[in-house]
Design a protein around this motif. Sequence first.
Motif, short mmCIF file in Angstrom:
data_model
loop_
_atom_site.label_atom_id
_atom_site.label_comp_id
_atom_site.label_asym_id
_atom_site.label_seq_id
_atom_site.Cartn_x
_atom_site.Cartn_y
_atom_site.Cartn_z
N THR A 29 48.39 73.60 21.17
CA THR A 29 48.41 72.17 21.47
C THR A 29 47.00 71.64 21.74
N GLY A 30 46.22 72.40 22.48
CA GLY A 30 44.88 71.96 22.83
C GLY A 30 43.94 71.87 21.65
N THR A 31 44.18 72.70 20.61
CA THR A 31 43.30 72.69 19.44
C THR A 31 43.81 71.79 18.32
N GLY A 32 44.98 71.22 18.49
CA GLY A 32 45.50 70.31 17.47
C GLY A 32 45.97 70.98 16.22
N VAL A 33 46.35 72.25 16.29
CA VAL A 33 46.82 72.97 15.11
C VAL A 33 48.26 72.56 14.82
N GLY A 34 48.56 72.32 13.57
CA GLY A 34 49.92 71.96 13.20
C GLY A 34 49.97 71.15 11.93
N PRO A 35 51.19 70.83 11.46
CA PRO A 35 51.33 70.07 10.22
C PRO A 35 50.65 68.70 10.26
N ALA A 36 50.60 68.07 11.43
CA ALA A 36 50.01 66.73 11.52
C ALA A 36 48.54 66.74 11.14
N SER A 37 47.80 67.75 11.66
CA SER A 37 46.37 67.81 11.34
C SER A 37 46.14 68.14 9.87
N LEU A 38 47.03 68.95 9.28
CA LEU A 38 46.90 69.26 7.85
C LEU A 38 47.19 68.03 7.00
N LEU A 39 48.21 67.27 7.37
CA LEU A 39 48.55 66.07 6.62
C LEU A 39 47.45 65.02 6.74
N ALA A 40 46.82 64.97 7.91
CA ALA A 40 45.76 63.98 8.11
C ALA A 40 44.58 64.22 7.18
N GLY A 41 44.34 65.48 6.82
CA GLY A 41 43.21 65.79 5.95
C GLY A 41 43.59 66.03 4.51
N ARG A 42 44.80 65.61 4.12
CA ARG A 42 45.27 65.93 2.77
C ARG A 42 44.48 65.22 1.68
N GLU A 43 44.00 64.01 1.98
CA GLU A 43 43.26 63.28 0.95
C GLU A 43 41.93 63.96 0.64
N GLY A 44 41.20 64.35 1.70
CA GLY A 44 39.94 65.05 1.48
C GLY A 44 40.14 66.38 0.81
N ALA A 45 41.19 67.10 1.22
CA ALA A 45 41.46 68.39 0.60
C ALA A 45 41.82 68.24 -0.88
N THR A 46 42.61 67.21 -1.19
CA THR A 46 42.98 66.97 -2.58
C THR A 46 41.76 66.65 -3.43
N GLU A 47 40.85 65.86 -2.88
CA GLU A 47 39.63 65.51 -3.61
C GLU A 47 38.77 66.73 -3.89
N ILE A 48 38.64 67.61 -2.87
CA ILE A 48 37.83 68.81 -3.06
C ILE A 48 38.46 69.74 -4.09
N VAL A 49 39.77 69.99 -3.95
CA VAL A 49 40.45 70.92 -4.85
C VAL A 49 40.41 70.41 -6.28
N SER A 50 40.67 69.12 -6.47
CA SER A 50 40.63 68.56 -7.82
C SER A 50 39.23 68.59 -8.40
N GLY A 51 38.21 68.50 -7.54
CA GLY A 51 36.83 68.53 -8.02
C GLY A 51 36.35 69.92 -8.39
#
Length: 278
Positions: A29-51
Amino acid sequence: MMTGHAPRRRTLRWTLAIGAAAVVGWAITGTGVGPASLLAGREGATEIVSGLFPPDLEADLLGRVAVAALETVQISIAAMVLSVVIGAPLALLMAANVEAPRWISSASRGIATMLRSVHELLWALLFVAAVGLGPAAGVYAIALHSAGVVAKLCSEQLEAVDRAPVETMKLTGGSRLTCTLLAILPQARANIASQLLYQWECAIRSSIVIGFVGAGGIGQALAIALRLFRYQELATLIVAVAALVVCVDRLSKVLRGGLGATTRWPAPVRPSYERSTP
């Protein structure tokens, strides 16, 4: 008496389990690990992977990648040699069965602990500031950290040898140096070599990481490609890193096998009634 202790042990186990679960939950909980943090960065991750696709395979880039990979290997080898020069004497002085004077053994253990307690990245930052950017800073950084690790691992291998030959040599009047050279080191030689080869594998990975702070090698090329958003070039470098690590792992395994330090399962022993002839 047994029936009285059993509920207490059960209660203690449940208390420890609940406490451990609470600590894990607190950390996640203190580190913010979970699906929410992954979903929040999905756009940046998609851009990197596609690039990343397709990787850049231009001849000029492949040549620079090969040079950077070779520099990484050079850093790891030079760092390992230097770490053995520093760490091997510390290991000998630390090993209890070598019986060095207590104050020397304690001082050696303290030096080894200090060297390995400082991460390679911190050593790299210090040496980049001292000697400048480039592979030399990487060699010094990895060598100092690895020296502490080598000292600990090798001293443990020295202490794990069979005591019988050592005691026999002592009874025949052998000195501490003689016992170390003729009874302890020959027994630990193969396992020490295996530990050093494994540490070389770790040095390869470390040299990639510390390249991000300017300590040379393929890691420095990765950092530059990432900062400049050259994702296709980054993909080529990632493939090169994976290939380099796999090659080093395979080579290390072959060398360990040649030294006789690999683990071999003994052949199963058949029961006597199966071995008996009719």
